[in-house]
Design a protein around this motif. Structure first.
Motif, mmCIF file in Angstrom:
data_model
loop_
_atom_site.group_PDB
_atom_site.id
_atom_site.type_symbol
_atom_site.label_atom_id
_atom_site.label_comp_id
_atom_site.label_asym_id
_atom_site.label_seq_id
_atom_site.Cartn_x
_atom_site.Cartn_y
_atom_site.Cartn_z
ATOM 1 N N VAL A 1 0.858 -1.185 0.000
ATOM 2 C CA VAL A 1 0.000 0.000 0.000
ATOM 3 C C VAL A 1 0.895 1.236 0.000
ATOM 4 O O VAL A 1 1.782 1.370 0.860
ATOM 5 C CB VAL A 1 -0.927 0.032 1.230
ATOM 6 C CG1 VAL A 1 -1.885 1.224 1.146
ATOM 7 C CG2 VAL A 1 -1.706 -1.265 1.370
ATOM 8 N N ALA A 2 0.673 2.132 -0.953
ATOM 9 C CA ALA A 2 1.397 3.393 -1.017
ATOM 10 C C ALA A 2 0.450 4.542 -0.683
ATOM 11 O O ALA A 2 -0.771 4.383 -0.756
ATOM 12 C CB ALA A 2 2.004 3.590 -2.407
ATOM 13 N N ASP A 3 1.044 5.685 -0.320
ATOM 14 C CA ASP A 3 0.338 6.899 0.082
ATOM 15 C C ASP A 3 0.003 6.824 1.569
ATOM 16 O O ASP A 3 -0.619 5.868 2.048
ATOM 17 C CB ASP A 3 -0.944 7.142 -0.713
ATOM 18 C CG ASP A 3 -1.657 8.403 -0.263
ATOM 19 O OD1 ASP A 3 -1.281 9.494 -0.731
ATOM 20 O OD2 ASP A 3 -2.561 8.310 0.584
ATOM 21 N N SER A 4 0.408 7.858 2.298
ATOM 22 C CA SER A 4 0.280 7.812 3.753
ATOM 23 C C SER A 4 -1.164 7.685 4.219
ATOM 24 O O SER A 4 -1.467 6.901 5.133
ATOM 25 C CB SER A 4 0.925 9.062 4.373
ATOM 26 O OG SER A 4 0.302 10.253 3.932
ATOM 27 N N ASN A 5 -2.088 8.439 3.619
ATOM 28 C CA ASN A 5 -3.480 8.344 4.062
ATOM 29 C C ASN A 5 -4.096 6.999 3.692
ATOM 30 O O ASN A 5 -4.888 6.439 4.455
ATOM 31 C CB ASN A 5 -4.295 9.498 3.484
ATOM 32 C CG ASN A 5 -3.996 10.817 4.176
ATOM 33 O OD1 ASN A 5 -3.426 10.848 5.270
ATOM 34 N ND2 ASN A 5 -4.373 11.918 3.547
ATOM 35 N N ALA A 6 -3.742 6.469 2.536
ATOM 36 C CA ALA A 6 -4.217 5.134 2.167
ATOM 37 C C ALA A 6 -3.693 4.091 3.143
ATOM 38 O O ALA A 6 -4.411 3.149 3.525
ATOM 39 C CB ALA A 6 -3.779 4.793 0.741
ATOM 40 N N ILE A 7 -2.457 4.258 3.571
ATOM 41 C CA ILE A 7 -1.874 3.331 4.548
ATOM 42 C C ILE A 7 -2.630 3.418 5.872
ATOM 43 O O ILE A 7 -2.915 2.390 6.498
ATOM 44 C CB ILE A 7 -0.373 3.641 4.739
ATOM 45 C CG1 ILE A 7 0.412 3.252 3.484
ATOM 46 C CG2 ILE A 7 0.183 2.912 5.951
ATOM 47 C CD1 ILE A 7 1.851 3.725 3.477
ATOM 48 N N LEU A 8 -2.970 4.633 6.299
ATOM 49 C CA LEU A 8 -3.730 4.774 7.544
ATOM 50 C C LEU A 8 -5.068 4.056 7.454
ATOM 51 O O LEU A 8 -5.485 3.363 8.397
ATOM 52 C CB LEU A 8 -3.954 6.258 7.862
ATOM 53 C CG LEU A 8 -2.729 7.109 8.182
ATOM 54 C CD1 LEU A 8 -3.161 8.526 8.556
ATOM 55 C CD2 LEU A 8 -1.886 6.497 9.280
ATOM 56 N N VAL A 9 -5.760 4.219 6.328
ATOM 57 C CA VAL A 9 -7.058 3.553 6.145
ATOM 58 C C VAL A 9 -6.869 2.035 6.171
ATOM 59 O O VAL A 9 -7.621 1.308 6.843
ATOM 60 C CB VAL A 9 -7.717 3.999 4.825
ATOM 61 C CG1 VAL A 9 -8.940 3.131 4.509
ATOM 62 C CG2 VAL A 9 -8.125 5.466 4.907
ATOM 63 N N TYR A 10 -5.861 1.549 5.481
ATOM 64 C CA TYR A 10 -5.608 0.106 5.428
ATOM 65 C C TYR A 10 -5.324 -0.456 6.827
ATOM 66 O O TYR A 10 -5.920 -1.467 7.242
ATOM 67 C CB TYR A 10 -4.439 -0.187 4.499
ATOM 68 C CG TYR A 10 -4.017 -1.643 4.517
ATOM 69 C CD1 TYR A 10 -4.661 -2.587 3.726
ATOM 70 C CD2 TYR A 10 -2.985 -2.074 5.346
ATOM 71 C CE1 TYR A 10 -4.294 -3.926 3.762
ATOM 72 C CE2 TYR A 10 -2.604 -3.408 5.390
ATOM 73 C CZ TYR A 10 -3.261 -4.328 4.599
ATOM 74 O OH TYR A 10 -2.898 -5.651 4.644
ATOM 75 N N ILE A 11 -4.412 0.207 7.548
ATOM 76 C CA ILE A 11 -4.056 -0.279 8.880
ATOM 77 C C ILE A 11 -5.271 -0.272 9.794
ATOM 78 O O ILE A 11 -5.532 -1.229 10.532
ATOM 79 C CB ILE A 11 -2.929 0.580 9.482
ATOM 80 C CG1 ILE A 11 -1.651 0.454 8.659
ATOM 81 C CG2 ILE A 11 -2.657 0.159 10.933
ATOM 82 C CD1 ILE A 11 -0.590 1.481 9.041
ATOM 83 N N ALA A 12 -6.031 0.829 9.745
ATOM 84 C CA ALA A 12 -7.202 0.946 10.614
ATOM 85 C C ALA A 12 -8.241 -0.117 10.289
ATOM 86 O O ALA A 12 -8.841 -0.722 11.193
ATOM 87 C CB ALA A 12 -7.803 2.344 10.487
ATOM 88 N N LYS A 13 -8.470 -0.362 9.005
ATOM 89 C CA LYS A 13 -9.490 -1.339 8.608
ATOM 90 C C LYS A 13 -9.060 -2.768 8.932
ATOM 91 O O LYS A 13 -9.877 -3.591 9.345
ATOM 92 C CB LYS A 13 -9.781 -1.210 7.108
ATOM 93 C CG LYS A 13 -10.413 0.105 6.703
ATOM 94 C CD LYS A 13 -11.875 0.211 7.125
ATOM 95 C CE LYS A 13 -12.785 -0.536 6.182
ATOM 96 N NZ LYS A 13 -14.222 -0.325 6.508
ATOM 97 N N LYS A 14 -7.769 -3.059 8.742
ATOM 98 C CA LYS A 14 -7.318 -4.442 8.936
ATOM 99 C C LYS A 14 -6.936 -4.742 10.381
ATOM 100 O O LYS A 14 -7.200 -5.834 10.882
ATOM 101 C CB LYS A 14 -6.130 -4.752 8.031
ATOM 102 C CG LYS A 14 -5.693 -6.220 8.162
ATOM 103 C CD LYS A 14 -4.669 -6.638 7.140
ATOM 104 C CE LYS A 14 -4.351 -8.132 7.319
ATOM 105 N NZ LYS A 14 -3.294 -8.574 6.369
ATOM 106 N N HIS A 15 -6.310 -3.773 11.046
ATOM 107 C CA HIS A 15 -5.718 -4.060 12.349
ATOM 108 C C HIS A 15 -6.281 -3.211 13.489
ATOM 109 O O HIS A 15 -5.910 -3.425 14.641
ATOM 110 C CB HIS A 15 -4.199 -3.837 12.293
ATOM 111 C CG HIS A 15 -3.491 -4.668 11.264
ATOM 112 N ND1 HIS A 15 -3.274 -6.029 11.413
ATOM 113 C CD2 HIS A 15 -2.938 -4.332 10.064
ATOM 114 C CE1 HIS A 15 -2.610 -6.491 10.367
ATOM 115 N NE2 HIS A 15 -2.399 -5.484 9.526
ATOM 116 N N GLY A 16 -7.138 -2.244 13.184
ATOM 117 C CA GLY A 16 -7.532 -1.273 14.197
ATOM 118 C C GLY A 16 -8.716 -1.645 15.051
ATOM 119 O O GLY A 16 -9.039 -0.933 16.009
#
Length: 205
Positions: free
Chosen positions: A64-79
């Motif tokens: 996953v590239a792009d900082s905001n996209a990474i935040l969304v990914y982390i939050a959705k998968k691990h948050g």
């Protein structure tokens, strides 16, 4: 197998991703990318992010590239639902601040800091003026709540924190913004908080 985060230690965009990973408590391998020598423009890195920018997240093969996209990914998968609300109104409140992070913050305090830290040839005075206009709005938004998108921290706060906290490195003083300073302290008191590497530039502390 640890998550890999390709980053630069002075990049606020990179710090956003690192901060959320640390707040959630995810084991992460930090891989520094040598921006000065153009490592981000080499074929190997461009296969990870065709725009040639940090950060990039590699979660066991999911890139996953792009900082905001990474935040969304982390939050959705691990948050566990804490960092990105599932309800439409809550998700929209967070998205609003992700847009601010990519807009007013990027072209205000983040850009002002690029002038002093990386020597970019931007109009520093214009960027400082934009930064103060932004900070006045943020300070007002925090008048009646503890965090940007509500009463609990979300990725909205993570996305906004790094460049606002380090705004003084771009000669943007934070002294006049009491609510902003209180909010910054709230973020810094969260379990798992990790600071971004500071620089010695910037005259307005």
């Amino acid at each position: 197998m640890a998550i890999k985060l390709y980053r630069h230690p002075l990049s606020g965009h990179s710090h956003r991703a690192q901060l959320l990973l640390s707040l959630i408590g995810l084991e992460t391998e930090l891989i520094d990318v040598d921006l000065r020598n153009g490592a981000h423009k080499q074929p190997g890195f461009l296969r990870l992010n065709s725009f040639g920018q940090v950060p990039v997240l590699d979660d066991n093969g999911v890139v996953v590239a792009d900082s905001n996209a990474i935040l969304v990914y982390i939050a959705k998968k691990h948050g566990g639902g804490q960092w990105l609300p599932e309800d439409p109104a809550g998700a929209a409140r967070v998205q609003r601040w992700l847009s601010v992070a990519a807009g007013q913050i990027a072209f205000g305090p983040a850009a002002a800091r690029v002038v002093t830290v990386f020597g970019a040839k931007f109009d520093a005075n214009d960027l400082i003026t934009r930064s103060h206009a932004l900070l006045k709005v943020v300070d007002g938004e925090l008048q009646d709540r503890d965090f940007l998108a509500g009463d609990k921290p979300t990725i909205a706060d993570v996305a906004a924190y790094s460049y606002i906290a380090h705004a003084p490195e771009g000669n943007v003083a934070l002294d006049a913004y009491g609510n902003v300073n209180t909010w910054l302290k709230r973020i810094e008191q969260l379990p798992g908080f990790v600071a971004m590497q500071a620089t010695k530039v910037g005259l307005a502390a």
